[in-house]
Design a protein around this motif. Structure first.
Motif, PDB file in Angstrom:
ATOM      1  N   LEU A 199       0.858  -1.188   0.000  1.00  0.00           N
ATOM      2  CA  LEU A 199       0.000   0.000   0.000  1.00  0.00           C
ATOM      3  C   LEU A 199       0.891   1.234   0.000  1.00  0.00           C
ATOM      4  CD1 LEU A 199      -2.547  -0.900   2.824  1.00  0.00           C
ATOM      5  CD2 LEU A 199      -2.894  -1.109   0.369  1.00  0.00           C
ATOM      6  N   THR A 200       0.633   2.166  -0.888  1.00  0.00           N
ATOM      7  CA  THR A 200       1.325   3.448  -0.850  1.00  0.00           C
ATOM      8  C   THR A 200       0.271   4.549  -0.736  1.00  0.00           C
ATOM      9  OG1 THR A 200       1.369   3.574  -3.272  1.00  0.00           O
ATOM     10  CG2 THR A 200       3.306   2.668  -2.199  1.00  0.00           C
ATOM     11  N   GLY A 201       0.573   5.534   0.095  1.00  0.00           N
ATOM     12  CA  GLY A 201      -0.411   6.583   0.290  1.00  0.00           C
ATOM     13  C   GLY A 201       0.164   7.825   0.898  1.00  0.00           C
ATOM     14  N   LYS A 202      -0.733   8.770   1.174  1.00  0.00           N
ATOM     15  CA  LYS A 202      -0.335  10.071   1.717  1.00  0.00           C
ATOM     16  C   LYS A 202      -1.189  10.402   2.920  1.00  0.00           C
ATOM     17  CE  LYS A 202       1.243  11.860  -2.644  1.00  0.00           C
ATOM     18  NZ  LYS A 202       0.894  12.594  -3.826  1.00  0.00           N
ATOM     19  N   ILE A 203      -0.556  11.121   3.827  1.00  0.00           N
ATOM     20  CA  ILE A 203      -1.233  11.628   5.014  1.00  0.00           C
ATOM     21  C   ILE A 203      -0.965  13.123   5.074  1.00  0.00           C
ATOM     22  CG2 ILE A 203      -1.266  11.596   7.542  1.00  0.00           C
ATOM     23  CD1 ILE A 203      -0.242   8.689   7.355  1.00  0.00           C
ATOM     24  N   TYR A 204      -2.007  13.886   5.306  1.00  0.00           N
ATOM     25  CA  TYR A 204      -1.876  15.328   5.527  1.00  0.00           C
ATOM     26  C   TYR A 204      -2.229  15.562   6.995  1.00  0.00           C
ATOM     27  CZ  TYR A 204      -1.557  15.626   0.503  1.00  0.00           C
ATOM     28  OH  TYR A 204      -1.153  15.468  -0.803  1.00  0.00           O
ATOM     29  N   PRO A 205      -1.214  15.546   7.882  1.00  0.00           N
ATOM     30  CA  PRO A 205      -1.463  15.592   9.329  1.00  0.00           C
ATOM     31  C   PRO A 205      -2.330  16.766   9.789  1.00  0.00           C
ATOM     32  CG  PRO A 205       0.830  15.111   8.906  1.00  0.00           C
ATOM     33  CD  PRO A 205       0.205  15.472   7.583  1.00  0.00           C
ATOM     34  N   GLY A 206      -2.242  17.906   9.125  1.00  0.00           N
ATOM     35  CA  GLY A 206      -3.050  19.055   9.512  1.00  0.00           C
ATOM     36  C   GLY A 206      -4.509  18.908   9.137  1.00  0.00           C
ATOM     37  N   TRP A 207      -4.806  17.999   8.233  1.00  0.00           N
ATOM     38  CA  TRP A 207      -6.186  17.805   7.765  1.00  0.00           C
ATOM     39  C   TRP A 207      -6.971  17.014   8.807  1.00  0.00           C
ATOM     40  CZ3 TRP A 207     -10.161  19.141   5.118  1.00  0.00           C
ATOM     41  CH2 TRP A 207     -11.143  18.235   4.751  1.00  0.00           C
ATOM     42  N   ARG A 208      -6.597  15.765   9.017  1.00  0.00           N
ATOM     43  CA  ARG A 208      -7.241  14.937  10.040  1.00  0.00           C
ATOM     44  C   ARG A 208      -6.311  13.789  10.399  1.00  0.00           C
ATOM     45  NH1 ARG A 208     -13.346  14.607   7.942  1.00  0.00           N
ATOM     46  NH2 ARG A 208     -13.863  16.763   8.335  1.00  0.00           N
ATOM     47  N   GLY A 209      -6.486  13.256  11.554  1.00  0.00           N
ATOM     48  CA  GLY A 209      -5.728  12.072  11.938  1.00  0.00           C
ATOM     49  C   GLY A 209      -4.398  12.356  12.606  1.00  0.00           C
ATOM     50  N   GLY A 210      -3.820  13.516  12.353  1.00  0.00           N
ATOM     51  CA  GLY A 210      -2.582  13.900  13.010  1.00  0.00           C
ATOM     52  C   GLY A 210      -1.337  13.224  12.471  1.00  0.00           C
ATOM     53  N   PRO A 246       6.711  25.126  10.982  1.00  0.00           N
ATOM     54  CA  PRO A 246       7.633  25.440  12.071  1.00  0.00           C
ATOM     55  C   PRO A 246       7.794  24.244  13.020  1.00  0.00           C
ATOM     56  CG  PRO A 246       6.138  27.273  11.705  1.00  0.00           C
ATOM     57  CD  PRO A 246       5.661  26.149  10.834  1.00  0.00           C
ATOM     58  N   ALA A 247       8.951  24.155  13.635  1.00  0.00           N
ATOM     59  CA  ALA A 247       9.319  23.080  14.565  1.00  0.00           C
ATOM     60  C   ALA A 247       9.499  21.743  13.862  1.00  0.00           C
ATOM     61  CB  ALA A 247       8.316  22.951  15.707  1.00  0.00           C
ATOM     62  N   GLY A 248       9.585  21.752  12.521  1.00  0.00           N
ATOM     63  CA  GLY A 248       9.853  20.532  11.774  1.00  0.00           C
ATOM     64  C   GLY A 248       8.682  19.592  11.623  1.00  0.00           C
ATOM     65  N   VAL A 249       7.477  20.067  11.854  1.00  0.00           N
ATOM     66  CA  VAL A 249       6.287  19.232  11.719  1.00  0.00           C
ATOM     67  C   VAL A 249       5.941  19.100  10.235  1.00  0.00           C
ATOM     68  CG1 VAL A 249       3.830  19.032  12.289  1.00  0.00           C
ATOM     69  CG2 VAL A 249       5.437  20.001  13.953  1.00  0.00           C
ATOM     70  N   PRO A 250       5.843  17.868   9.731  1.00  0.00           N
ATOM     71  CA  PRO A 250       5.538  17.705   8.302  1.00  0.00           C
ATOM     72  C   PRO A 250       4.081  18.036   7.997  1.00  0.00           C
ATOM     73  CG  PRO A 250       5.610  15.575   9.360  1.00  0.00           C
ATOM     74  CD  PRO A 250       6.024  16.582  10.392  1.00  0.00           C
ATOM     75  N   ARG A 251       3.884  18.666   6.864  1.00  0.00           N
ATOM     76  CA  ARG A 251       2.522  18.932   6.404  1.00  0.00           C
ATOM     77  C   ARG A 251       2.038  17.824   5.479  1.00  0.00           C
ATOM     78  NH1 ARG A 251       2.703  25.430   5.446  1.00  0.00           N
ATOM     79  NH2 ARG A 251       2.710  25.935   7.657  1.00  0.00           N
ATOM     80  N   ARG A 252       2.994  17.050   4.957  1.00  0.00           N
ATOM     81  CA  ARG A 252       2.634  15.910   4.116  1.00  0.00           C
ATOM     82  C   ARG A 252       3.579  14.755   4.422  1.00  0.00           C
ATOM     83  NH1 ARG A 252       2.790  16.743  -2.196  1.00  0.00           N
ATOM     84  NH2 ARG A 252       5.005  16.911  -1.757  1.00  0.00           N
ATOM     85  N   GLN A 253       3.001  13.584   4.589  1.00  0.00           N
ATOM     86  CA  GLN A 253       3.771  12.360   4.800  1.00  0.00           C
ATOM     87  C   GLN A 253       3.328  11.342   3.750  1.00  0.00           C
ATOM     88  OE1 GLN A 253       2.291  11.966   8.910  1.00  0.00           O
ATOM     89  NE2 GLN A 253       4.430  11.697   9.497  1.00  0.00           N
ATOM     90  N   GLN A 254       4.287  10.637   3.212  1.00  0.00           N
ATOM     91  CA  GLN A 254       3.982   9.555   2.287  1.00  0.00           C
ATOM     92  C   GLN A 254       4.425   8.259   2.945  1.00  0.00           C
ATOM     93  OE1 GLN A 254       4.884  10.542  -1.925  1.00  0.00           O
ATOM     94  NE2 GLN A 254       5.750  12.393  -1.034  1.00  0.00           N
ATOM     95  N   PHE A 255       3.662   7.198   2.738  1.00  0.00           N
ATOM     96  CA  PHE A 255       4.015   5.921   3.353  1.00  0.00           C
ATOM     97  C   PHE A 255       3.911   4.787   2.349  1.00  0.00           C
ATOM     98  CE2 PHE A 255      -0.559   6.239   3.936  1.00  0.00           C
ATOM     99  CZ  PHE A 255      -1.008   4.956   3.625  1.00  0.00           C
ATOM    100  N   THR A 256       4.682   3.762   2.616  1.00  0.00           N
ATOM    101  CA  THR A 256       4.600   2.499   1.888  1.00  0.00           C
ATOM    102  C   THR A 256       4.585   1.402   2.936  1.00  0.00           C
ATOM    103  OG1 THR A 256       5.828   3.387   0.008  1.00  0.00           O
ATOM    104  CG2 THR A 256       5.697   0.982   0.187  1.00  0.00           C
ATOM    105  N   LEU A 257       3.560   0.597   2.900  1.00  0.00           N
ATOM    106  CA  LEU A 257       3.394  -0.501   3.841  1.00  0.00           C
ATOM    107  C   LEU A 257       3.427  -1.797   3.042  1.00  0.00           C
ATOM    108  CD1 LEU A 257       2.310  -1.034   6.932  1.00  0.00           C
ATOM    109  CD2 LEU A 257       0.241  -1.610   5.704  1.00  0.00           C
ATOM    110  N   GLN A 258       4.351  -2.672   3.392  1.00  0.00           N
ATOM    111  CA  GLN A 258       4.462  -3.938   2.673  1.00  0.00           C
ATOM    112  C   GLN A 258       4.140  -5.071   3.628  1.00  0.00           C
ATOM    113  OE1 GLN A 258       8.253  -4.780   0.802  1.00  0.00           O
ATOM    114  NE2 GLN A 258       7.136  -5.676  -0.903  1.00  0.00           N
ATOM    115  N   MET A 259       3.266  -5.981   3.182  1.00  0.00           N
ATOM    116  CA  MET A 259       2.874  -7.098   4.030  1.00  0.00           C
ATOM    117  C   MET A 259       2.792  -8.386   3.225  1.00  0.00           C
ATOM    118  SD  MET A 259      -0.920  -5.735   4.860  1.00  0.00           S
ATOM    119  CE  MET A 259      -1.626  -4.599   3.690  1.00  0.00           C
ATOM    120  N   GLU A 260       2.938  -9.479   3.953  1.00  0.00           N
ATOM    121  CA  GLU A 260       2.941 -10.818   3.358  1.00  0.00           C
ATOM    122  C   GLU A 260       1.811 -11.620   3.994  1.00  0.00           C
ATOM    123  OE1 GLU A 260       4.848 -13.867   0.960  1.00  0.00           O
ATOM    124  OE2 GLU A 260       5.672 -11.864   1.260  1.00  0.00           O
ATOM    125  N   PHE A 261       1.134 -12.427   3.160  1.00  0.00           N
ATOM    126  CA  PHE A 261       0.048 -13.267   3.663  1.00  0.00           C
ATOM    127  C   PHE A 261       0.597 -14.274   4.666  1.00  0.00           C
ATOM    128  CE2 PHE A 261      -2.736 -17.053   3.270  1.00  0.00           C
ATOM    129  CZ  PHE A 261      -3.895 -16.481   3.764  1.00  0.00           C
TER     130      PHE A 261
END
Length: 135
Positions: A55-66, A110-125
Motif C-alpha cells: 500500500l502506498t499513500g499520503k497523510i496530511y497531518p493538519g487535515w485529520r488524523g494527526g 515550524p518546529a519541523g512538523v511535516p505537512r505531508r507524509q507519504q508511506f509504503t506498507l508492505q505485508m505478506e500473507f
C-alpha cells in the motif's frame, strides 16, 4: 468520519486519515522444471508461493488524523503478530504480517512538523495452514 477503505488489525485506512492511493498485490505460484531432451522443459505445479500486498499513500497531518499515524502503523507491526485484513466492502482477506513501513515527509511547518507524509506498507500473507476441525 469517512468510510473505511481498509482495516489492518486495529489500524483503519480512510480518506480522512491515512489514505492509500495505490494497492499492489503480487501472488506467486511455484512450478518445478524438469529438463527433457529435444523439447521444452516439463513443468509441474508444486503449490503457492508468497502473496504480498503493498500500500502506498499520503497523510496530511493538519487535515485529520494527526502526525502520529505512521507511528501507529509501526507500533502495531512491532507487536510481531499477523493481523486480520478486511476491506471496506467487508471482504476478509485473512491474516497478514507487516514486513516493512516506509515513510517520507516534506513541506515542513515550524518546529519541523511535516505537512505531508507519504508511506509504503508492505505485508505478506500469513498462512495458518490447513484448518482442522475438532469434531
Amino acid at each position: 468520519m469517512a468510510e473505511v477503505m481498509m482495516r489492518l488489525g486495529e489500524f483503519s485506512f480512510s480518506i480522512d486519515t491515512a489514505a492509500y492511493q495505490q494497492l499492489m498485490r503480487v501472488t506467486r505460484y511455484r512450478w518445478s522444471r524438469q529438463s527433457r531432451v529435444g523439447t521444452h522443459d516439463a513443468l509441474q505445479f508444486t503449490g503457492y508461493g508468497g502473496d504480498q500486498i503493498t500500500l502506498t499513500g499520503k497523510i496530511y497531518p493538519g487535515w485529520r488524523g494527526g502526525a502520529g499515524q505512521i507511528r501507529e502503523m509501526r507500533a502495531q507491526a512491532a507487536q510481531g503478530k499477523p493481523m486480520m485484513l478486511v476491506d471496506g466492502n467487508g471482504y476478509i482477506h485473512g491474516r497478514w504480517a507487516v514486513e516493512s513501513v516506509e515513510e517520507q515527509a516534506d513541506i515542513f511547518a515550524p518546529a519541523g512538523v511535516p505537512r505531508r507524509q507519504q508511506f509504503t506498507l508492505q505485508m505478506e500473507f500469513f498462512d495458518d495452514g490447513p484448518q482442522v476441525s475438532d469434531t
